[in-house]
Write a protein that holds these residues in place. Structure first.
Motif, PDB file in Angstrom:
ATOM      1  N   THR B 353      42.408  41.618  41.233  1.00  0.00           N
ATOM      2  CA  THR B 353      41.300  42.563  41.367  1.00  0.00           C
ATOM      3  C   THR B 353      39.971  41.841  41.194  1.00  0.00           C
ATOM      4  O   THR B 353      39.004  42.123  41.905  1.00  0.00           O
ATOM      5  CB  THR B 353      41.393  43.705  40.332  1.00  0.00           C
ATOM      6  N   GLY B 354      39.930  40.897  40.260  1.00  0.00           N
ATOM      7  CA  GLY B 354      38.681  40.167  40.021  1.00  0.00           C
ATOM      8  C   GLY B 354      38.238  39.413  41.256  1.00  0.00           C
ATOM      9  O   GLY B 354      37.088  39.530  41.690  1.00  0.00           O
ATOM     10  N   VAL B 355      39.171  38.660  41.839  1.00  0.00           N
ATOM     11  CA  VAL B 355      38.811  37.860  43.010  1.00  0.00           C
ATOM     12  C   VAL B 355      38.438  38.760  44.184  1.00  0.00           C
ATOM     13  O   VAL B 355      37.428  38.530  44.871  1.00  0.00           O
ATOM     14  CB  VAL B 355      39.979  36.917  43.401  1.00  0.00           C
ATOM     15  N   ALA B 356      39.222  39.820  44.404  1.00  0.00           N
ATOM     16  CA  ALA B 356      38.947  40.708  45.541  1.00  0.00           C
ATOM     17  C   ALA B 356      37.583  41.375  45.386  1.00  0.00           C
ATOM     18  O   ALA B 356      36.769  41.396  46.325  1.00  0.00           O
ATOM     19  CB  ALA B 356      40.047  41.765  45.656  1.00  0.00           C
ATOM     20  N   ALA B 357      37.318  41.911  44.188  1.00  0.00           N
ATOM     21  CA  ALA B 357      36.043  42.596  43.983  1.00  0.00           C
ATOM     22  C   ALA B 357      34.884  41.614  44.076  1.00  0.00           C
ATOM     23  O   ALA B 357      33.838  41.920  44.665  1.00  0.00           O
ATOM     24  CB  ALA B 357      36.030  43.302  42.621  1.00  0.00           C
ATOM     25  N   ALA B 358      35.076  40.410  43.528  1.00  0.00           N
ATOM     26  CA  ALA B 358      34.009  39.406  43.579  1.00  0.00           C
ATOM     27  C   ALA B 358      33.729  39.016  45.028  1.00  0.00           C
ATOM     28  O   ALA B 358      32.574  38.865  45.437  1.00  0.00           O
ATOM     29  CB  ALA B 358      34.388  38.182  42.760  1.00  0.00           C
TER      30      ALA B 358
END
Lengths: 385, 543
Positions: B353-358
Motif C-alpha cells: 500500500t505504501g509503494v502504490a500510494a506513494a
C-alpha cells in the motif's frame, strides 16, 4: 529610572570626560579584536570611529556597553569605573544608550512602548515619550508596530529609545548601514541635530568615511584593533598620522618627496610640510590630495615633455576625478577643474601643484597594513617607486 | 496519528504570489492541469462534504444526541486531553529547545537530534510500548512480581494517554521554539540590557513575549496531534473523540451519529488549525535577522548536570522505553518457545500500500505542483487549500467519510485496496506536492525558456530541463507519502478489506488483545522501516 538625580549638563565639571577608555584589549580565541585602545569622549562631544569592517570598532562599543568584558584595560563612564580591575558593571547599570546596526526594536511593542522601555519607572514617561517622538520627528507614530515602519523610521525610533533614559553616553553602531543612500544622507543631518538638541555625548562607529567626517566633532581611525589617529576630522584629513589614514580617509596619493627644513620636493613641485611631517628629513612619501593638483590640457598633446595621460575618468555627480599616468608609469588621482572637464581618457594633461600644506612619512612608516580594503574603490594609493 | 511531517500550508498571497519565473502573471494554465487540479480538489473535500450530508440525514434527533451526557463527557475528555498534552508539551519542549539552542549543555548536537526523534514513532507503537511495559500484565509488573508487587498504578485512561501523546508530540514544540530562538535577533535582548534591565527581567519582558507565538504555535500542533490521534487513545482506552467515533461506528447501525461526532472533532481541529496559522504569522512579524556575530551560550554552571539529567530522562522515556519493551517481549517470546515469527503478510501489505500510494501521489504531484508553482491563480489556491484540508483532518474522520461515500455511491469500491490506496494518495498528496512545488518555484520557468531559446521544442525543454530538475523532489515527496502510509492506522483499520492486516493494524489489534509478544515483532519491523525511509530522506537532503 528618573532623570532627576542627574547633574545638569552645563554645570557638570567640564574636566570629567563622558567616557575614558585606557589600554582596552579583547581577544576571541587567537583573534585579537581590540589590541590596546585609548580613547576619550568629552562632554557633549560626538566621537566617530572609522575603520574597515573587522577592525574591532564594534567590539569597542560592545565593551563600553558591557555586552562583553575586556581582557584588559579600563573603562570609565562619567568618571565612574565600569570595567577593569575591580570587576565589571553589568550593562543595565552603565547608563549607556545603544543604537544597534539593525535597530533591534522590540517587535512585540508599539513605538511608544519601545521608547518607554527604559523609563518605565518614570512617572512622567508618557510626556518624555511624546517629547522624544517629537524630537525624532515621528510625533504620530506612537501606536504603530515596528514592522510597519520603514527602515529610516525604525532608525529614529531606535535613537529615541536610546535617548529616553538620558544616558551618560550614546553608542551608535553603524546606524545607517541598513538604509539606502539617499535616506542615509538625510538621516545623517537629522541625527546630528537630534543629538545636539539632546546634548548627548556619544560614539558613532562606521565604515563610511563621509559619515565619520561629517558627524564627528573628532574622529578616530581604527585598523586591526588599534587607533591610528584620533583628531578633529579636518586634522585627520589634512594631517593624517599614518599612510593608512592618508589613503583610507579621502583619496591620498603618496608621492616621493625629498624633505628638507619643512619643505618636500616632489616631481610636481614643492610642498610645505606641517605637523610631524615638518620634522621629516630626506626621502619620504608626501600625501597629495586630488584637490592639491591643478590640471591643464597639454598644448602639444602627448608629445609634450612631462605630459601625463588620462587613464581613467570618474564622474561622481558633484565632481570629476581623473587618474593620470606619467610616461614612467606613475599614476595619480586628480580633481578636474572646470577648464578640463571635457577631457577624456587618453588625452594629455600638464600637472601643477597648488600651494599645498601637507604631511610626509619617513620610509620606515610607509608599510600599509595588509589585507585592508580601501573604503572607496577610487581610494587606491599610489606609491612612487 | 496526524502525520504532520510536512511544512504547513503556505497561506495567502505571500506564498503563492512569490514568483520567480518569467511567466506573465495570470497566464492561463493548460486545460489538463486545470482538470487534474479540479479533480484533486474535489476528491480532497468530497469526503468532508459527504460527512456533512450524512450527519444532516441522521434519524435520531441530532441536537439531543450532541447534548446527551455521553457526548458531553467525550467532549470534556477530549478538551482535558488537549489541555494536559498542551501543558505537558510546553513543559518538556520549551526547556529542551532552550537548553539545546542557547546553553553550553554537553553534547548539545546529540541531544538536539535525539529529542526530536520521537516524532518518527507512531503513537500506537509508543502506546503499545507503555501498555506492554507498565500495564497490568506488562514487563515492569512481571519483573516486580517476585518482589510481591501485584499492582502498578493505573496506566489506562487519561494519565497514560496523555503521557504517550506528550512524548509523541513534544518535538513539535521543540522544533517551533528552536526555530523561534534561532531566528530571534539577539541584539534586541542586548538593547533591553542597555536600557536598564537585568538578565531575568529581559527574559520576562523581551525573550518570552517574543517566543510566545512560536511556543503557542508548536503547542497547538501538539494539541492537534492529540485531538486527531487514534492509536494511543484507543490502546490506552481513553474516550476522546477519535475513540468514541470508532466505537460508535463499530457498535451501531446508525452510523450518522458517528458522522456527527466526527463533525464536532473537525470543528475542534479547524479551530486549533486556524489559531496556529494566526500565531505563525505573528511569529513571522517578530522574526529578526539571524545573529551576525557568534553569541556566547549561557553557561549552565552548577545546573549543567541536572540539565543533562532532565534531557536524558526525556530521551530515555520516549526512546529507550519503547526500544527496551520491544526487545523484552521479543526475547520473552523466544525464551518461552512461542512460535516467533513476524508474518510476511502484514509486511507485504504495508509495503504494497505504501509503494502504490506513494507512486500515485508522485504521479499527481508533478501536474499539481506545476499548477501551484507556475499558474498561481485562484483555482491553484483553492486546490492547495483543499489538499491541505484533507491532510489536516483526523484520519478517523477521513476513513469514516470514505466508508459512507463508498457504501452509498460506489459500493464496488467498498472494502477494496483500490479505495484505500487512492484515499492515501489524496490524503497525503500535500506531502508529495510540497517539495515539487518548492523546487519549481525556485527554478522558475527561466531554465525552460533558456532551453527554448537554445532550440528545444516545448516538450523537449520540459523533459530535458524541468523533469530532471524536479526528479529528486518527486522522489523525496514520494518517500514522505510512503512513510505516512506505512505508519497510518485508522484508515487501514476501517477502509481495508476484511482480513487485510498491515503492520500498523497488526500492532494495534494484538496489543488491544494483550498479546504483547506478538505485537513486538511488527513494531520492530515498522520502526526499522520508518528509520530506513527517514535515513534515505536525510541522505538526499544532505546532497
Amino acid at each position: 529610572m528618573s532623570g532627576s538625580y542627574r547633574v545638569p549638563r552645563d554645570t557638570a565639571a567640564p574636566a570629567l570626560p563622558a567616557l575614558r577608555i585606557a589600554g582596552l584589549r579583547r581577544t576571541y580565541g587567537s583573534v585579537v579584536a581590540v589590541a590596546g585602545v585609548d580613547l576619550e569622549v568629552r562632554h557633549g562631544e560626538m566621537l566617530t570611529v572609522l575603520g574597515p569592517s573587522g577592525c574591532g570598532k564594534t567590539t569597542v562599543l560592545r565593551l563600553v556597553a558591557g555586552l562583553e568584558d575586556p581582557d584588559a584595560g579600563t573603562i570609565e563612564i562619567g568618571g565612574r569605573r565600569v570595567a577593569g580591575a575591580g570587576g565589571s558593571v553589568p550593562p543595565e547599570r552603565r547608563r549607556v544608550g545603544m543604537v544597534f546596526q539593525d535597530h533591534a526594536l522590540f517587535p512585540h511593542l508599539t513605538v511608544a512602548d519601545n521608547v518607554a522601555y527604559g523609563i518605565r519607572r518614570d512617572p512622567d514617561r508618557s510626556l518624555r515619550v511624546a517629547e522624544l517622538l517629537e524630537l525624532v520627528n515621528l510625533p504620530d507614530a506612537g501606536d504603530r508596530m515596528p514592522h510597519e515602519l520603514s527602515g529610516g523610521m525604525q532608525q529614529r525610533v531606535a535613537i529615541a529609545r536610546a535617548l529616553a533614559p538620558r544616558p551618560d553616553i550614546v553608542l551608535l553602531d553603524e546606524p545607517f548601514s541598513n538604509l539606502d543612500a539617499a535616506l542615509r544622507t538625510q538621516l545623517r543631518g537629522d541625527l546630528r541635530e537630534i543629538l545636539r538638541a539632546a546634548g548627548a555625548s556619544g560614539i558613532l562607529v562606521t565604515h563610511d568615511q563621509d559619515e565619520a567626517l561629517t558627524l564627528g566633532d573628532r574622529m578616530a581611525v581604527m585598523v586591526r584593533g588599534r587607533i591610528e589617529q584620533c583628531a578633529p576630522p579636518e586634522i585627520v584629513y589634512g594631517e593624517p598620522a599614518t599612510p593608512f589614514v592618508a589613503t583610507f580617509v579621502g583619496i591620498g596619493n603618496l608621492v616621493h618627496a625629498d624633505c628638507r627644513h619643512g619643505t618636500g620636493m616632489t616631481r610636481l613641485g614643492p610642498v610645505r610640510l606641517v605637523g610631524a611631517g615638518g620634522r621629516v628629513e630626506g626621502g619620504a612619501l608626501a600625501v597629495i590630495r586630488p584637490e592639491h593638483v591643478e590640471l591643464e590640457e597639454a598644448a602639444d598633446g602627448p608629445a609634450e615633455a612631462g605630459a601625463w595621460r588620462i587613464v581613467r575618468r570618474r564622474f561622481t555627480g558633484s565632481e570629476i576625478l581623473l587618474e593620470v599616468e606619467a610616461p614612467d608609469g606613475v599614476r595619480l588621482w586628480c580633481e578636474a577643474g572646470p577648464a578640463v572637464r571635457r577631457l577624456r581618457t587618453g588625452d594629455a594633461v600638464r600637472l601643477r601643484l597648488r600651494d599645498v600644506e601637507t604631511v610626509a612619512f619617513a620610509p620606515a612608516r610607509t608599510h600599509q597594513p595588509s589585507g585592508v580594503e580601501p573604503a572607496r574603490p577610487e581610494a587606491e594609493a599610489l606609491v612612487e617607486r | 496519528m496526524q502525520p504532520l511531517t510536512v511544512p504547513p500550508a503556505p497561506r495567502g498571497r505571500g506564498a503563492l504570489g512569490a514568483r520567480v519565473g518569467g511567466l506573465v502573471p495570470g497566464a492561463r494554465p493548460p486545460l489538463a492541469l486545470v482538470a487534474i487540479g479540479l479533480a484533486v480538489a474535489a476528491l480532497s473535500v468530497l469526503p468532508l462534504v459527504y460527512l456533512v450530508i450524512r450527519a444532516a440525514g441522521t434519524e435520531a434527533d441530532a441536537l439531543t444526541f450532541v447534548l446527551r451526557p455521553r457526548t458531553t463527557a467525550v467532549l470534556g475528555s477530549t478538551v482535558a486531553l488537549g489541555l494536559v498534552v498542551g501543558a505537558g508539551t510546553i513543559g518538556l519542549g520549551v526547556p529542551i529547545a532552550w537548553l539545546t539552542t542557547r546553553t553550553d549543555l554537553p553534547a548539545r548536537r546529540l541531544w538536539t537530534v535525539l529529542t526530536v526523534v520521537p516524532l518518527a514513532i507512531p503513537s500506537y507503537v509508543l502506546g503499545f510500548a507503555f501498555v506492554a511495559a507498565f500495564g497490568p500484565r506488562g514487563a515492569l509488573q512481571g519483573l516486580l512480581q517476585p518482589l510481591g508487587v501485584e499492582r502498578l498504578p493505573e496506566i489506562y485512561g487519561l494519565p497514560g494517554a496523555a503521557l504517550v501523546l506528550i512524548l509523541a508530540s513534544y518535538p513539535y514544540v521543540v522544533l517551533a521554539v528552536r526555530a523561534g530562538m534561532l531566528r530571534e535577533d539577539r541584539s534586541v535582548e542586548e538593547a533591553a540590557r542597555t536600557l536598564g534591565d537585568g538578565r531575568r527581567t529581559v527574559f520576562r519582558r523581551v525573550t518570552l513575549p517574543l517566543l510566545a507565538p512560536a511556543i503557542a504555535a508548536g503547542t497547538l500542533l501538539a494539541v492537534l496531534y492529540a485531538l486527531s490521534d487514534f492509536g494511543a487513545v484507543s490502546l490506552l482506552q481513553f474516550d476522546s473523540f477519535s475513540r468514541a467515533i470508532y466505537l460508535q461506528y463499530r457498535a451501531t447501525f446508525d452510523r450518522s451519529l458517528a458522522a456527527l461526532l466526527a463533525l464536532i472533532l473537525v470543528a475542534m481541529t479547524l479551530a486549533v488549525t486556524s489559531g496556529e496559522a494566526r500565531l505563525r504569522r505573528r511569529a513571522r512579524d517578530f522574526a529578526g535577522r539571524p545573529a551576525r556575530r557568534p553569541v556566547e551560550p549561557v553557561a549552565l554552571g552548577r545546573w549543567r548536570w541536572p540539565a543533562v539529567a532532565f534531557v536524558a530522562a526525556v530521551v530515555a522515556i520516549a526512546l529507550v522505553v519503547p526500544a527496551a519493551t520491544i526487545a523484552f517481549w521479543l526475547l520473552r517470546a523466544l525464551a518461552q518457545g512461542e512460535t516467533f515469527r513476524v508474518g510476511m503478510a502484514p509486511i507485504l501489505a504495508s509495503l504494497g500500500t505504501g509503494v502504490a500510494a506513494a507512486g500515485l501521489a508522485a504521479l499527481l504531484a508533478l501536474p499539481v505542483g506545476l499548477l501551484l508553482a507556475r499558474h498561481p491563480t485562484r483555482l491553484a489556491r483553492a486546490v492547495e487549500r483543499a489538499s491541505y484540508a484533507s491532510f489536516a483532518l483526523p484520519g478517523i474522520v477521513v476513513a469514516l467519510a470514505l466508508v459512507f461515500l463508498a457504501t452509498t455511491v460506489l459500493p464496488v469500491l467498498y472494502q477494496t485496496l483500490v479505495l484505500l490506496i487512492a484515499a492515501y494518495a489524496i490524503r497525503f498528496l500535500a506531502e508529495a506536492t510540497g517539495p515539487v512545488r518548492a523546487t519549481l518555484a525556485r527554478s522558475g520557468s527561466r531554465l525552460e525558456e533558456a532551453g527554448r531559446t537554445l532550440g528545444d521544442g516545448p516538450v523537449r525543454a520540459f523533459t530535458g530541463v524541468t523533469l530532471p530538475l524536479v526528479r529528486p523532489a518527486i522522489l523525496a515527496g514520494a518517500a514522505l507519502v510512503f512513510l505516512s502510509v506505512v505508519k497510518e492506522l485508522p484508515m487501514a483499520l476501517i477502509l481495508g478489506p476484511i482480513g487485510f492486516e498491515t503492520l500498523a493494524t497488526e500492532i494495534w489489534s494484538t496489543t488491544s488483545e494483550g498479546f504483547y509478544a506478538r505485537a513486538a515483532g511488527p513494531a520492530a519491523v515498522l520502526l526499522l522501516l520508518s528509520a530506513g525511509t527517514i535515513a534515505v530522506l536525510l541522505r538526499d537532503d544532505a546532497r
